[in-house]
Every structure is written in structure tokens, then in C-alpha cells.
Design a protein around this motif. Sequence first.
Motif, PDB file in Angstrom:
ATOM      1  N   TYR A 176      75.841 -12.022  19.336  1.00  0.00           N
ATOM      2  CA  TYR A 176      75.422 -11.731  20.718  1.00  0.00           C
ATOM      3  C   TYR A 176      76.283 -10.627  21.327  1.00  0.00           C
ATOM      4  O   TYR A 176      75.793  -9.858  22.170  1.00  0.00           O
ATOM      5  CB  TYR A 176      75.528 -13.000  21.578  1.00  0.00           C
ATOM      6  CG  TYR A 176      74.291 -13.868  21.531  1.00  0.00           C
ATOM      7  CD1 TYR A 176      73.585 -14.063  20.341  1.00  0.00           C
ATOM      8  CD2 TYR A 176      73.816 -14.473  22.692  1.00  0.00           C
ATOM      9  CE1 TYR A 176      72.454 -14.850  20.307  1.00  0.00           C
ATOM     10  CE2 TYR A 176      72.681 -15.262  22.668  1.00  0.00           C
ATOM     11  CZ  TYR A 176      72.012 -15.463  21.466  1.00  0.00           C
ATOM     12  OH  TYR A 176      70.881 -16.236  21.437  1.00  0.00           O
ATOM     13  N   ARG A 177      77.518 -10.522  20.899  1.00  0.00           N
ATOM     14  CA  ARG A 177      78.367  -9.465  21.429  1.00  0.00           C
ATOM     15  C   ARG A 177      77.836  -8.095  21.029  1.00  0.00           C
ATOM     16  O   ARG A 177      77.929  -7.124  21.801  1.00  0.00           O
ATOM     17  CB  ARG A 177      79.806  -9.657  20.911  1.00  0.00           C
ATOM     18  CG  ARG A 177      80.798  -8.683  21.570  1.00  0.00           C
ATOM     19  CD  ARG A 177      82.208  -8.882  21.055  1.00  0.00           C
ATOM     20  NE  ARG A 177      82.723 -10.215  21.376  1.00  0.00           N
ATOM     21  CZ  ARG A 177      82.949 -11.175  20.487  1.00  0.00           C
ATOM     22  NH1 ARG A 177      82.703 -10.942  19.193  1.00  0.00           N
ATOM     23  NH2 ARG A 177      83.417 -12.348  20.848  1.00  0.00           N
ATOM     24  N   GLN A 178      77.289  -7.978  19.818  1.00  0.00           N
ATOM     25  CA  GLN A 178      76.693  -6.720  19.368  1.00  0.00           C
ATOM     26  C   GLN A 178      75.353  -6.451  20.062  1.00  0.00           C
ATOM     27  O   GLN A 178      75.029  -5.318  20.412  1.00  0.00           O
ATOM     28  CB  GLN A 178      76.507  -6.745  17.854  1.00  0.00           C
ATOM     29  CG  GLN A 178      77.811  -6.858  17.064  1.00  0.00           C
ATOM     30  CD  GLN A 178      77.572  -7.026  15.570  1.00  0.00           C
ATOM     31  OE1 GLN A 178      76.415  -7.105  15.120  1.00  0.00           O
ATOM     32  NE2 GLN A 178      78.664  -7.083  14.803  1.00  0.00           N
ATOM     33  N   LEU A 179      74.568  -7.506  20.242  1.00  0.00           N
ATOM     34  CA  LEU A 179      73.234  -7.322  20.835  1.00  0.00           C
ATOM     35  C   LEU A 179      73.309  -7.020  22.324  1.00  0.00           C
ATOM     36  O   LEU A 179      72.413  -6.338  22.867  1.00  0.00           O
ATOM     37  CB  LEU A 179      72.381  -8.576  20.609  1.00  0.00           C
ATOM     38  CG  LEU A 179      72.030  -8.875  19.129  1.00  0.00           C
ATOM     39  CD1 LEU A 179      71.294 -10.205  19.020  1.00  0.00           C
ATOM     40  CD2 LEU A 179      71.199  -7.739  18.552  1.00  0.00           C
ATOM     41  N   ILE A 180      74.344  -7.569  22.992  1.00  0.00           N
ATOM     42  CA  ILE A 180      74.415  -7.326  24.433  1.00  0.00           C
ATOM     43  C   ILE A 180      74.692  -5.859  24.741  1.00  0.00           C
ATOM     44  O   ILE A 180      74.368  -5.345  25.815  1.00  0.00           O
ATOM     45  CB  ILE A 180      75.491  -8.244  25.067  1.00  0.00           C
ATOM     46  CG1 ILE A 180      75.280  -8.333  26.585  1.00  0.00           C
ATOM     47  CG2 ILE A 180      76.916  -7.754  24.754  1.00  0.00           C
ATOM     48  CD1 ILE A 180      76.184  -9.321  27.260  1.00  0.00           C
ATOM     49  N   GLY A 181      75.271  -5.156  23.737  1.00  0.00           N
ATOM     50  CA  GLY A 181      75.536  -3.724  23.949  1.00  0.00           C
ATOM     51  C   GLY A 181      74.266  -2.891  24.012  1.00  0.00           C
ATOM     52  O   GLY A 181      74.233  -1.835  24.664  1.00  0.00           O
ATOM     53  N   GLU A 187      72.966 -15.362  28.680  1.00  0.00           N
ATOM     54  CA  GLU A 187      72.942 -16.051  27.386  1.00  0.00           C
ATOM     55  C   GLU A 187      74.264 -15.883  26.646  1.00  0.00           C
ATOM     56  O   GLU A 187      74.742 -16.827  26.015  1.00  0.00           O
ATOM     57  CB  GLU A 187      71.792 -15.501  26.543  1.00  0.00           C
ATOM     58  CG  GLU A 187      70.412 -15.893  27.050  1.00  0.00           C
ATOM     59  CD  GLU A 187      69.304 -15.278  26.209  1.00  0.00           C
ATOM     60  OE1 GLU A 187      68.176 -15.785  26.281  1.00  0.00           O
ATOM     61  OE2 GLU A 187      69.600 -14.308  25.477  1.00  0.00           O
ATOM     62  N   TYR A 188      74.838 -14.720  26.747  1.00  0.00           N
ATOM     63  CA  TYR A 188      76.124 -14.490  26.075  1.00  0.00           C
ATOM     64  C   TYR A 188      77.232 -15.330  26.722  1.00  0.00           C
ATOM     65  O   TYR A 188      78.060 -15.951  26.029  1.00  0.00           O
ATOM     66  CB  TYR A 188      76.497 -13.014  26.136  1.00  0.00           C
ATOM     67  CG  TYR A 188      77.844 -12.706  25.536  1.00  0.00           C
ATOM     68  CD1 TYR A 188      78.029 -12.682  24.157  1.00  0.00           C
ATOM     69  CD2 TYR A 188      78.952 -12.442  26.359  1.00  0.00           C
ATOM     70  CE1 TYR A 188      79.272 -12.422  23.602  1.00  0.00           C
ATOM     71  CE2 TYR A 188      80.196 -12.176  25.817  1.00  0.00           C
ATOM     72  CZ  TYR A 188      80.347 -12.163  24.436  1.00  0.00           C
ATOM     73  OH  TYR A 188      81.596 -11.914  23.892  1.00  0.00           O
ATOM     74  N   ASP A 189      77.246 -15.399  28.053  1.00  0.00           N
ATOM     75  CA  ASP A 189      78.272 -16.208  28.737  1.00  0.00           C
ATOM     76  C   ASP A 189      78.117 -17.687  28.403  1.00  0.00           C
ATOM     77  O   ASP A 189      79.100 -18.398  28.217  1.00  0.00           O
ATOM     78  CB  ASP A 189      78.173 -16.008  30.251  1.00  0.00           C
ATOM     79  CG  ASP A 189      78.575 -14.597  30.673  1.00  0.00           C
ATOM     80  OD1 ASP A 189      79.274 -13.927  29.867  1.00  0.00           O
ATOM     81  OD2 ASP A 189      78.212 -14.175  31.793  1.00  0.00           O
ATOM     82  N   ASP A 190      76.881 -18.167  28.302  1.00  0.00           N
ATOM     83  CA  ASP A 190      76.667 -19.577  27.945  1.00  0.00           C
ATOM     84  C   ASP A 190      77.171 -19.863  26.534  1.00  0.00           C
ATOM     85  O   ASP A 190      77.756 -20.912  26.264  1.00  0.00           O
ATOM     86  CB  ASP A 190      75.183 -19.936  28.050  1.00  0.00           C
ATOM     87  CG  ASP A 190      74.684 -19.910  29.492  1.00  0.00           C
ATOM     88  OD1 ASP A 190      75.541 -19.984  30.414  1.00  0.00           O
ATOM     89  OD2 ASP A 190      73.467 -19.828  29.706  1.00  0.00           O
ATOM     90  N   LEU A 191      76.984 -18.915  25.655  1.00  0.00           N
ATOM     91  CA  LEU A 191      77.430 -19.100  24.285  1.00  0.00           C
ATOM     92  C   LEU A 191      78.963 -19.110  24.201  1.00  0.00           C
ATOM     93  O   LEU A 191      79.548 -19.900  23.452  1.00  0.00           O
ATOM     94  CB  LEU A 191      76.863 -18.001  23.404  1.00  0.00           C
ATOM     95  CG  LEU A 191      77.059 -18.170  21.891  1.00  0.00           C
ATOM     96  CD1 LEU A 191      76.454 -19.499  21.418  1.00  0.00           C
ATOM     97  CD2 LEU A 191      76.459 -17.004  21.150  1.00  0.00           C
ATOM     98  N   VAL A 192      79.619 -18.275  24.988  1.00  0.00           N
ATOM     99  CA  VAL A 192      81.094 -18.284  25.022  1.00  0.00           C
ATOM    100  C   VAL A 192      81.611 -19.621  25.532  1.00  0.00           C
ATOM    101  O   VAL A 192      82.591 -20.178  25.006  1.00  0.00           O
ATOM    102  CB  VAL A 192      81.608 -17.129  25.898  1.00  0.00           C
ATOM    103  CG1 VAL A 192      83.123 -17.252  26.112  1.00  0.00           C
ATOM    104  CG2 VAL A 192      81.285 -15.783  25.266  1.00  0.00           C
TER     105      VAL A 192
END
Length: 422
Positions: free
Chosen positions: A135-140, A148-153
Motif C-alpha cells: 500500500y505504501r507503493q500504491l499510495i504514491g 485505507e493505508y492508515d487503517d492498515l498501519v
Amino acid sequence: MMSAKLWAPALTACTLATSIALVGCSKDPKAGQDAAAQQKMPPTEVGVIVAQPQSVEQSVELSGRTTAYQISEVRPQTNGVILKRLFAEGSYVREGQALYEIDSRTNNANLDSAKADLLNQQANLNALRVKTNRYRQLIGINAVSKQEYDDLVAQVKQGEASVAAAQAAVKNAQINLGYSTVRSPISGQSGRSNFTAGALVTASQADPLVTVQQLDPIYVDINQSSSELLRLRQQLSKGSIDRSNNTKVRLKLDDGSYYPIEGNLAFSDASVNQDTGTITVRAVFANPNHLLLPGMYATAQIVQGVIPSAYLIPQIAVTRTPTGQASVFVVNAKGILETRLIETSGTQGQNWIVTKGLNPGDKIVVDGVAKVKEGQQVNAKPYQPKAEAPQGTNPAAAQQKNAAQPAENAKPQTEQKATSHA
């Protein structure tokens, strides 16, 4: 007729004079002899000692009882059935030595379950971390939303917490498994085992499995009256006694013998028992051979300090005045008795410890105190303590034997005299 009348008064006068002379001669001369004998009697002989100041240990004898240095009541910390007792009752056990073995199957199962749960939590955490990296790569490139990225963290952090909890559960299960072997927490003498193999025990139960006591060193708890402690502190404040060294304690056992090792004063209680008016004083003794056992009665002689300049006077030399003041007879330079008031500070053996009232060189009457009085002329001789009769000797029989001995010795002499006369 006239001559008879003249002789009558003369005869009467002669008769009266003769009677007076006879009466005067009939008086007993013993009275005058007794008075002269009393005047010529020698002074009464008394035994004296010469007072010499010295440093004297001031001690007090107090009753006490021995107490173990450390006591450990061993209790189980896990539930289970005892499989084995691993020590001999009454033997010396060391710290960490295994004493009992409890059935560990349940604890083993709990440990396996905790380890499995830890593996599960670690697997979930790894999956979340891989997903977070993607997700870190896709959010870029805006392929996934920021939410979604914050929920995953957040899920990763929860997974890490779950792994930590599972690790703690594994450690707890390992500890409980270790409790299946009951070990001695201290080194000491073991007592009687209260449970045998096959008994069901529970964690932290009221009854201990066994009691272990450390006997070397060992405590002696002594009760000292508060009045004695107060007097000691007053003497210390006045400088009457010296307490620069550590307080030594000697122990007299119940059979009258003395314990060969001196002890030291460990501590004195900070409060007075209201019921008994005493303070608990604790002394510690080395006990390498375990001669002292907990609960034994003993008499402790506590050396409270050293009186730098005191006199040791036999107790038989000290009398009391009607007001209760201690006094002794002192023979002055003219051989006349004087009464000297003294102050005492306890006893040492058969002697009083005298702190005031005497001077160096004073001759103290020890033998013959009861047969003399103040102002009397006496003949002072060095005091010789009477030797005690050997054990098993009857004093009356010995006296009769000594009395009969001179008679036996005199018998041959009598026979010799009779032979010579013959």
C-alpha cells in the motif's frame, strides 16, 4: 558485878567489827576478775581485702529463646498432584534444591497452547506488514486511498501488540511449568513433610508442604525491662560506662553449661510491650554444629559496657542500713571499724560492682562482719576464702574423724606413761 557491866560494850563492839570484816571477806572476787579479763581481751580478728579499682564489665542476665535466622514455609504455586518427594525429611537442603515433583502434564499442554497462539499472531503480523509495504507503493500513484493505508498501519500496530501478549503468555506458561518442580528458596534444615505422593495441592494453599529453617547463624530473642534500658542509657549519657566496642553476648544453656561462641547484639526493639513492660533485644550467634535449635530456652549475659574504675567487693561484705543503703565496714589506720556507705551497679559472679563510696587501699571487712560493730578495735588479717569440701564428703563425718584423730594419737602416749609408772 561492876566489871561485867564494863566489859559488855567492849564485847559488842568487837563482835560488830568481826562481822563487818567477815562480810567484806565473803565478797566474790570473780566480778573484778571478769572486768579485768574483758579489758585484757585481744581485738576481734577479721578478714579484710584491699580495695583496688579496675575496669569491670557491666553485664545483665536475661532470659530468652532461640529463633531461626530465616524461616521458609514452602507452598506450591501451581495446582496438581504430587508425584514424588525428592528430599529426606530432616536433612539439610540447599537453595534451589528440588523438593517435590508435581504432575506437569496440564502445564505442558498450556505451554504448547501458548506457543501455538504466538505463532498465529506472528503470522498475522507478517501478513499485515507485507500488505502495508504494498500500500505504501500504491499510495504514491493514488492507487489506494490514504484512509485505507492508515487503517492498515493501525492493524500492524495491533498485530504487534497481539504478538507481545502471546509472548508473555508463553513465558507465563513456562513459569507455571517450572512450578511443577517445587524448590527450596533458602538453604537450611528441612522439617517434616506435611504431604506425601498422591496428595492434591493447590497454588498458594494455607498449609505448607514443608518448612525449611536456616540455623547458622541463629537468633536469640531476649526480653529486657524498660527500666533497665533506661538506667543503661542514663549511665551512657553521664559517661559512667564505656560502650565503644560492639556489645557481646554470652549464652548459658538450660543445662547450666555455656555456649562456646560469643554472640553480637543485632538490634533492640523500638517500642515497649505494654503488657509486659519489656523490650525485645535480638542477638545473633554462629551455630556451625547446629547445637542451638529454634525454641530452646537460654539465659543471655549481655555485656552492656565497661565501667572504667570500679571495685569488686564480695557480696558477704555488704550490708544494708535500715533505709536500704548499701554499706561496708572499713578498717582505718588505727584498726578501728568505720561504716562506709557505697553505691552499687549490679553484680559480677559473687561480687558487687561498687562505683562510689570507696577509695583505693581501703581495707574492707569480708570475714567476721556479723560479730563486729562500728567503732570497735579489730585485728585485720588478709581474707582467705574458705575452701569448699570435696563433692561426696559429709562435713559432719569429716569433723568427727578429725576430732577422733587426736584421741587416737594420744592413746599410745598414755600407754607409754602407764608403762613407765609400772
